[in-house]
Write an enzyme that holds these catalytic residues in place. Structure first.
Site, PDB file in Angstrom:
ATOM      1  N   ALA A  11       0.847  -1.205   0.000  1.00  0.00           N
ATOM      2  CA  ALA A  11       0.000   0.000   0.000  1.00  0.00           C
ATOM      3  C   ALA A  11       0.876   1.247   0.000  1.00  0.00           C
ATOM      4  O   ALA A  11       0.561   2.250   0.636  1.00  0.00           O
ATOM      5  CB  ALA A  11      -0.929  -0.026   1.218  1.00  0.00           C
ATOM      6  N   GLN A  13       3.532   3.862  -2.518  1.00  0.00           N
ATOM      7  CA  GLN A  13       3.269   4.903  -3.516  1.00  0.00           C
ATOM      8  C   GLN A  13       2.470   4.355  -4.703  1.00  0.00           C
ATOM      9  O   GLN A  13       1.488   4.960  -5.129  1.00  0.00           O
ATOM     10  CB  GLN A  13       4.604   5.456  -4.038  1.00  0.00           C
ATOM     11  CG  GLN A  13       5.435   6.161  -2.992  1.00  0.00           C
ATOM     12  CD  GLN A  13       4.907   7.558  -2.733  1.00  0.00           C
ATOM     13  OE1 GLN A  13       3.731   7.769  -2.441  1.00  0.00           O
ATOM     14  NE2 GLN A  13       5.779   8.532  -2.861  1.00  0.00           N
ATOM     15  N   ILE A  14       2.925   3.212  -5.231  1.00  0.00           N
ATOM     16  CA  ILE A  14       2.196   2.664  -6.386  1.00  0.00           C
ATOM     17  C   ILE A  14       0.861   2.082  -5.919  1.00  0.00           C
ATOM     18  O   ILE A  14      -0.169   2.277  -6.570  1.00  0.00           O
ATOM     19  CB  ILE A  14       3.012   1.584  -7.132  1.00  0.00           C
ATOM     20  CG1 ILE A  14       4.363   2.149  -7.585  1.00  0.00           C
ATOM     21  CG2 ILE A  14       2.247   1.065  -8.348  1.00  0.00           C
ATOM     22  CD1 ILE A  14       5.253   1.154  -8.325  1.00  0.00           C
ATOM     23  N   ASP A  34      -0.953  -4.574   3.417  1.00  0.00           N
ATOM     24  CA  ASP A  34       0.459  -4.277   3.690  1.00  0.00           C
ATOM     25  C   ASP A  34       0.855  -5.048   4.947  1.00  0.00           C
ATOM     26  O   ASP A  34       0.033  -5.749   5.551  1.00  0.00           O
ATOM     27  CB  ASP A  34       0.667  -2.757   3.860  1.00  0.00           C
ATOM     28  CG  ASP A  34       2.061  -2.304   3.389  1.00  0.00           C
ATOM     29  OD1 ASP A  34       3.055  -2.749   4.013  1.00  0.00           O
ATOM     30  OD2 ASP A  34       2.156  -1.532   2.427  1.00  0.00           O
ATOM     31  N   ASN A  98      13.721  -7.915  -1.779  1.00  0.00           N
ATOM     32  CA  ASN A  98      12.452  -8.156  -2.465  1.00  0.00           C
ATOM     33  C   ASN A  98      12.180  -9.634  -2.750  1.00  0.00           C
ATOM     34  O   ASN A  98      11.024 -10.046  -2.818  1.00  0.00           O
ATOM     35  CB  ASN A  98      12.375  -7.299  -3.739  1.00  0.00           C
ATOM     36  CG  ASN A  98      12.144  -5.822  -3.398  1.00  0.00           C
ATOM     37  OD1 ASN A  98      11.939  -5.487  -2.233  1.00  0.00           O
ATOM     38  ND2 ASN A  98      12.180  -4.956  -4.389  1.00  0.00           N
ATOM     39  N   HIS A 178      13.205  -5.569 -18.150  1.00  0.00           N
ATOM     40  CA  HIS A 178      12.993  -4.213 -17.649  1.00  0.00           C
ATOM     41  C   HIS A 178      14.267  -3.790 -16.954  1.00  0.00           C
ATOM     42  O   HIS A 178      14.434  -3.968 -15.776  1.00  0.00           O
ATOM     43  CB  HIS A 178      11.817  -4.217 -16.667  1.00  0.00           C
ATOM     44  CG  HIS A 178      11.508  -2.873 -16.108  1.00  0.00           C
ATOM     45  ND1 HIS A 178      11.151  -1.802 -16.882  1.00  0.00           N
ATOM     46  CD2 HIS A 178      11.484  -2.428 -14.836  1.00  0.00           C
ATOM     47  CE1 HIS A 178      10.935  -0.760 -16.114  1.00  0.00           C
ATOM     48  NE2 HIS A 178      11.129  -1.110 -14.864  1.00  0.00           N
TER      49      HIS A 178
HETATM   50  P1  A3D Z   1       6.821   1.860  -1.606  1.00  0.00           P
HETATM   51  O1  A3D Z   1       6.121   3.170  -1.630  1.00  0.00           O
HETATM   52  O2  A3D Z   1       7.974   1.703  -0.706  1.00  0.00           O
HETATM   53  O3  A3D Z   1       5.743   0.729  -1.288  1.00  0.00           O
HETATM   54  C1  A3D Z   1       6.067  -0.606  -1.074  1.00  0.00           C
HETATM   55  C2  A3D Z   1       5.134  -1.119   0.006  1.00  0.00           C
HETATM   56  O4  A3D Z   1       5.352  -2.521   0.135  1.00  0.00           O
HETATM   57  C3  A3D Z   1       5.382  -0.491   1.384  1.00  0.00           C
HETATM   58  O5  A3D Z   1       4.189   0.093   1.883  1.00  0.00           O
HETATM   59  C4  A3D Z   1       5.825  -1.672   2.226  1.00  0.00           C
HETATM   60  O6  A3D Z   1       5.416  -1.611   3.590  1.00  0.00           O
HETATM   61  C5  A3D Z   1       5.130  -2.822   1.496  1.00  0.00           C
HETATM   62  N1  A3D Z   1       5.684  -4.142   1.833  1.00  0.00           N
HETATM   63  C6  A3D Z   1       6.966  -4.481   2.126  1.00  0.00           C
HETATM   64  N2  A3D Z   1       7.039  -5.791   2.414  1.00  0.00           N
HETATM   65  C7  A3D Z   1       5.780  -6.292   2.294  1.00  0.00           C
HETATM   66  C8  A3D Z   1       5.219  -7.573   2.473  1.00  0.00           C
HETATM   67  N3  A3D Z   1       5.962  -8.630   2.839  1.00  0.00           N
HETATM   68  N4  A3D Z   1       3.884  -7.718   2.275  1.00  0.00           N
HETATM   69  C9  A3D Z   1       3.112  -6.687   1.918  1.00  0.00           C
HETATM   70  N5  A3D Z   1       3.590  -5.441   1.736  1.00  0.00           N
HETATM   71  C10 A3D Z   1       4.907  -5.245   1.925  1.00  0.00           C
HETATM   72  O7  A3D Z   1       7.314   1.471  -3.090  1.00  0.00           O
HETATM   73  P2  A3D Z   1       6.615   1.810  -4.494  1.00  0.00           P
HETATM   74  O8  A3D Z   1       5.138   1.584  -4.375  1.00  0.00           O
HETATM   75  O9  A3D Z   1       7.121   3.106  -4.997  1.00  0.00           O
HETATM   76  O10 A3D Z   1       7.285   0.666  -5.403  1.00  0.00           O
HETATM   77  C11 A3D Z   1       6.983  -0.683  -5.175  1.00  0.00           C
HETATM   78  C12 A3D Z   1       7.857  -1.608  -6.021  1.00  0.00           C
HETATM   79  O11 A3D Z   1       7.604  -1.377  -7.401  1.00  0.00           O
HETATM   80  C13 A3D Z   1       9.371  -1.413  -5.845  1.00  0.00           C
HETATM   81  O12 A3D Z   1      10.016  -2.673  -5.815  1.00  0.00           O
HETATM   82  C14 A3D Z   1       9.780  -0.652  -7.100  1.00  0.00           C
HETATM   83  O13 A3D Z   1      11.127  -0.864  -7.454  1.00  0.00           O
HETATM   84  C15 A3D Z   1       8.841  -1.263  -8.111  1.00  0.00           C
HETATM   85  N6  A3D Z   1       8.643  -0.486  -9.332  1.00  0.00           N
HETATM   86  C16 A3D Z   1       8.608  -1.180 -10.501  1.00  0.00           C
HETATM   87  C17 A3D Z   1       8.412  -0.508 -11.686  1.00  0.00           C
HETATM   88  C18 A3D Z   1       8.377  -1.279 -12.960  1.00  0.00           C
HETATM   89  O14 A3D Z   1       8.217  -0.702 -14.010  1.00  0.00           O
HETATM   90  C19 A3D Z   1       8.533  -2.722 -12.951  1.00  0.00           C
HETATM   91  C20 A3D Z   1       8.261   0.885 -11.701  1.00  0.00           C
HETATM   92  C21 A3D Z   1       8.304   1.564 -10.493  1.00  0.00           C
HETATM   93  C22 A3D Z   1       8.494   0.859  -9.305  1.00  0.00           C
END
Ligand code: A3D
Length: 321
Positions: A11, A13-14, A34, A98, A178
């Site tokens: 939950a 940023q994405i 989360d 991860n 990617h």
């Molecule tokens: P962020 O805002 O940190 O959110 C990640 C969430 O995952 C946090 O709220 C964490 O608490 C939660 N989390 C951690 N461990 C667990 C778990 N075991 N079970 C459930 N939730 C958990 O990150 P974000 O939303 O900015 O990015 C998330 C992921 O997407 C990262 O790995 C980025 O590198 C990836 N990402 C990929 C792309 C692609 O194009 C593939 C683009 C941008 C980001």
């Protein structure tokens, strides 16, 4: 018809942006999950967006949780759980943390939502989606990675800016993993059907400018990490995954580049890699094999090698714990 159920694992940023966009498109009821320490964030974002819905005028149920039992029967699961990049980090630096997260998520989804269409976003993408499918045992056609839609959206936007035309009229093609070795295809990218090499001949741009745009596309994620400094891109990644979820839920059969598990296509077996696919009610309904030029094939193979290396590192890390 009962509403569909969409589970968002992570939950952050994405995850929050996915929740907003899925509601605005009325794709179904949304549950944000989360870890226990962040259950409040999941619940808070769910409530905040639910309270936005009367103003924006859409109907969707919202809830937050840290309990996998609550995602039971989800039609679509989108996974962003894990950590994002910080400046100076490559996507590959994220493997250690991860991979553990994805293994835990795979167990939860396998137990509670084994029939879902699963979209993995967590980086390093091609390795994490492969690990998820391997650990969960879900059918390969129902497990995909989001990257190509985002990479090609970036390519499209740069091209639309260069040509001064609507983004709607630019199509772009990106293949491969990617990462820095992704393969944006100039030949198969067009403005209203006119391939980019023809546009160079027509004097709309130069080969040199196109080469710079291709490189900027490859570096698109790092450009945003460098600006944000606190994390990575989230609006465009979320919108890209929603396009994939919508094509599945509405059986639109869109032709989308996704990380799909190959079994012999493009000379690759048992590996997730970015290729054009048709996404419909059965998940990945077709992997489209296009003719690659010698140069494109060489770049694609290089990208496959980079993904293989990462998959090996992931296997080693996951075996350790
Ligand atoms: P962020 O805002 O940190 O959110 C990640 C969430 O995952 C946090 O709220 C964490 O608490 C939660 N989390 C951690 N461990 C667990 C778990 N075991 N079970 C459930 N939730 C958990 O990150 P974000 O939303 O900015 O990015 C998330 C992921 O997407 C990262 O790995 C980025 O590198 C990836 N990402 C990929 C792309 C692609 O194009 C593939 C683009 C941008 C980001």
């Amino acid at each position: 018809m009962a509403r569909k159920k969409i589970a968002l694992i992570g939950a952050g940023q994405i995850g929050g942006t996915l929740a907003l966009l899925a509601g605005q498109k009325e794709l179904g009821d949304i549950i944000l999950l989360d870890i226990p320490d962040f259950a409040g964030v999941a619940k808070g974002k769910a409530l905040d967006i639910a309270e936005l819905s009367p103003v924006a005028g859409f109907d969707a149920g919202y809830s937050g949780t840290s309990d996998y039992a609550d995602i039971a029967g989800a039609d679509v699961v989108i996974i962003t759980a894990g950590v994002p990049r910080k400046p100076g980090m490559s996507r590959d630096d994220l493997v250690g943390i991860n991979a553990k997260v994805i293994k835990a998520v795979a167990a939860g989804v396998k137990e509670h939502a084994p029939n879902a269409f699963v979209i993995v976003i967590t980086n390093p993408l091609d390795a994490m989606v492969g690990l998820f499918q391997q650990v969960s045992g879900l059918p390969a056609e129902k497990v995909v990675g989001m990257a190509g839609v985002l990479d090609s959206a970036r390519f499209r936007w740069f091209l639309a800016e260069e040509f001064g035309v609507s983004v709607e009229d630019v199509t772009a093609f990106v293949l491969g993993g990617h990462g820095d070795t992704m393969v944006p295809s100039v030949r198969y990218s067009t403005v209203a059907g006119i391939p980019l090499p023809d546009l160079v001949k027509m004097g709309w741009t130069t080969q040199e400018k196109l080469d710079k745009i291709v490189q900027r596309t490859r570096d698109g994620g790092a450009e945003i990490v460098g600006l944000l400094k606190t994390g990575s891109a989230f609006y465009a990644p979320a919108a890209s995954a929603i396009a994939m979820a919508e094509s599945y839920l509405k059986d639109k059969k869109r032709v989308l580049p996704v990380a799909a598990k190959l079994s012999g296509e493009y000379g690759v077996d048992g590996l997730y890699i970015g290729v054009p696919t048709i996404i419909g009610a059965k998940g990945v309904e077709k992997i489209i094999q296009i003719d690659l030029s010698d140069e494109e094939k060489a770049n694609f193979d290089k990208s496959v090698d980079a993904v293989k290396t990462l998959v090996d590192v992931t296997a080693k890390v996951s075996a350790e714990g």
